[in-house]
Scaffold this motif. Structure first.
Motif, PDB file in Angstrom:
ATOM      1  N   ALA A 179       0.836  -0.993  -0.056  1.00 52.29           N
ATOM      2  CA  ALA A 179       0.128  -0.375   0.245  1.00 52.29           C
ATOM      3  C   ALA A 179       0.658   1.556  -0.284  1.00 52.29           C
ATOM      4  O   ALA A 179       0.195   2.094  -0.988  1.00 52.29           O
ATOM      5  CB  ALA A 179      -1.071  -0.273   1.174  1.00 52.29           C
ATOM      6  N   PHE A 180       2.411   1.372   0.903  1.00 49.53           N
ATOM      7  CA  PHE A 180       2.781   2.964   0.852  1.00 49.53           C
ATOM      8  C   PHE A 180       3.332   2.324  -0.203  1.00 49.53           C
ATOM      9  O   PHE A 180       3.574   3.757  -0.946  1.00 49.53           O
ATOM     10  CB  PHE A 180       3.596   2.085   2.374  1.00 49.53           C
TER      11      PHE A 180
ATOM     12  N   ALA B 213       3.670   5.596  -5.096  1.00 52.30           N
ATOM     13  CA  ALA B 213       3.728   5.571  -6.728  1.00 52.30           C
ATOM     14  C   ALA B 213       2.443   6.672  -7.643  1.00 52.30           C
ATOM     15  O   ALA B 213       3.470   7.497  -8.494  1.00 52.30           O
ATOM     16  CB  ALA B 213       3.579   4.455  -7.346  1.00 52.30           C
ATOM     17  N   LEU B 214       2.097   6.834  -7.220  1.00 54.85           N
ATOM     18  CA  LEU B 214       1.004   7.797  -6.723  1.00 54.85           C
ATOM     19  C   LEU B 214       1.189   9.300  -6.987  1.00 54.85           C
ATOM     20  O   LEU B 214       0.950  10.031  -8.385  1.00 54.85           O
ATOM     21  CB  LEU B 214      -0.323   7.562  -5.960  1.00 54.85           C
TER      22      LEU B 214
ATOM     23  N   ASP C 226       5.010  13.489 -11.547  1.00 57.72           N
ATOM     24  CA  ASP C 226       5.950  13.982 -12.910  1.00 57.72           C
ATOM     25  C   ASP C 226       4.888  14.374 -13.899  1.00 57.72           C
ATOM     26  O   ASP C 226       5.367  15.471 -14.313  1.00 57.72           O
ATOM     27  CB  ASP C 226       6.441  12.818 -13.287  1.00 57.72           C
ATOM     28  N   THR C 227       3.680  14.634 -13.398  1.00 55.15           N
ATOM     29  CA  THR C 227       2.871  14.771 -14.306  1.00 55.15           C
ATOM     30  C   THR C 227       2.660  16.054 -14.676  1.00 55.15           C
ATOM     31  O   THR C 227       2.655  17.482 -15.142  1.00 55.15           O
ATOM     32  CB  THR C 227       1.615  14.064 -14.058  1.00 55.15           C
ATOM     33  N   LEU C 228       3.095  17.083 -12.813  1.00 54.60           N
ATOM     34  CA  LEU C 228       2.348  18.608 -13.176  1.00 54.60           C
ATOM     35  C   LEU C 228       3.606  19.262 -13.243  1.00 54.60           C
ATOM     36  O   LEU C 228       4.052  20.364 -13.734  1.00 54.60           O
ATOM     37  CB  LEU C 228       2.302  18.528 -11.009  1.00 54.60           C
ATOM     38  N   ILE C 229       4.801  18.636 -13.065  1.00 54.82           N
ATOM     39  CA  ILE C 229       6.216  19.026 -13.871  1.00 54.82           C
ATOM     40  C   ILE C 229       6.037  19.469 -14.855  1.00 54.82           C
ATOM     41  O   ILE C 229       6.505  19.770 -15.664  1.00 54.82           O
ATOM     42  CB  ILE C 229       6.954  18.064 -13.387  1.00 54.82           C
ATOM     43  N   GLY C 230       5.195  17.900 -15.847  1.00 56.32           N
ATOM     44  CA  GLY C 230       5.726  18.097 -17.232  1.00 56.32           C
ATOM     45  C   GLY C 230       4.994  18.775 -17.654  1.00 56.32           C
ATOM     46  O   GLY C 230       4.846  19.542 -18.948  1.00 56.32           O
ATOM     47  N   TRP C 231       3.712  19.461 -17.286  1.00 57.91           N
ATOM     48  CA  TRP C 231       2.151  20.305 -17.226  1.00 57.91           C
ATOM     49  C   TRP C 231       3.154  21.149 -17.291  1.00 57.91           C
ATOM     50  O   TRP C 231       2.805  22.797 -18.830  1.00 57.91           O
ATOM     51  CB  TRP C 231       0.976  19.617 -17.293  1.00 57.91           C
TER      52      TRP C 231
END
Length: 122
Positions: free
Chosen positions: A97-98, A103-104, A110-115
C-alpha cells in the motif's frame, strides 16, 4: 618458547592453505582436462575436491575461528523471534500500500512538472 610454537603453527597453517589452494586448482584444471567426460562425473569430481579443500581449510587457525563464528551465529539465529504468518501478511500489505501511494504521488508530481514545462516551452 611461545614464539617458537606460534611459528610452527603458522608454517603448518601456510602448508594447509597451500594444499587447499592446490585442491581448488586441481578441481578447476580437472574440469577442463576431462571436458569430454560426462557432466555428472565432472561435477562430482569438482564437488569432492572442493569439499576436501574446505575440510583442509577448516583445519587452519583461521578456519577454526570461522567455524566457531558459524556455530555462534547459528545459536543466535535460534534466539530470533520470527513473525507469525499473519504479521508477515499484514506487514507485506502495508508495504505494498505504501509503495502504491508513493508511486501515485510521484506520478502526480511528474505529470505536474511535465505540464508546467510544456506551458513554459509552449
Amino acid at each position: 618458547m611461545n614464539a617458537q610454537v606460534n611459528s610452527t603453527s603458522s608454517v603448518f597453517d601456510y602448508s594447509k592453505w597451500f594444499v587447499a589452494i592446490v585442491l581448488i586448482c586441481l578441481a578447476i584444471g580437472g574440469n577442463y582436462y576431462f571436458s569430454a567426460e560426462s557432466l555428472i562425473y565432472r561435477v562430482l569430481g569438482v564437488l569432492v575436491l572442493l569439499v576436501a579443500a574446505v575440510g583442509v581449510a577448516l583445519m587452519t587457525e583461521k578456519g577454526k575461528s570461522i567455524n566457531r563464528l558459524r556455530k555462534e551465529a547459528w545459536v543466535e539465529v535460534r534466539k530470533v523471534v520470527w513473525p507469525t504468518r499473519q504479521e508477515t501478511v499484514q506487514t507485506t500489505l502495508v508495504v505494498i500500500a505504501f509503495v502504491l501511494v508513493v508511486a501515485l504521488i510521484l506520478w502526480a508530481v511528474d505529470t505536474l512538472i511535465g505540464w508546467l514545462v510544456s506551458m513554459v516551452i509552449g
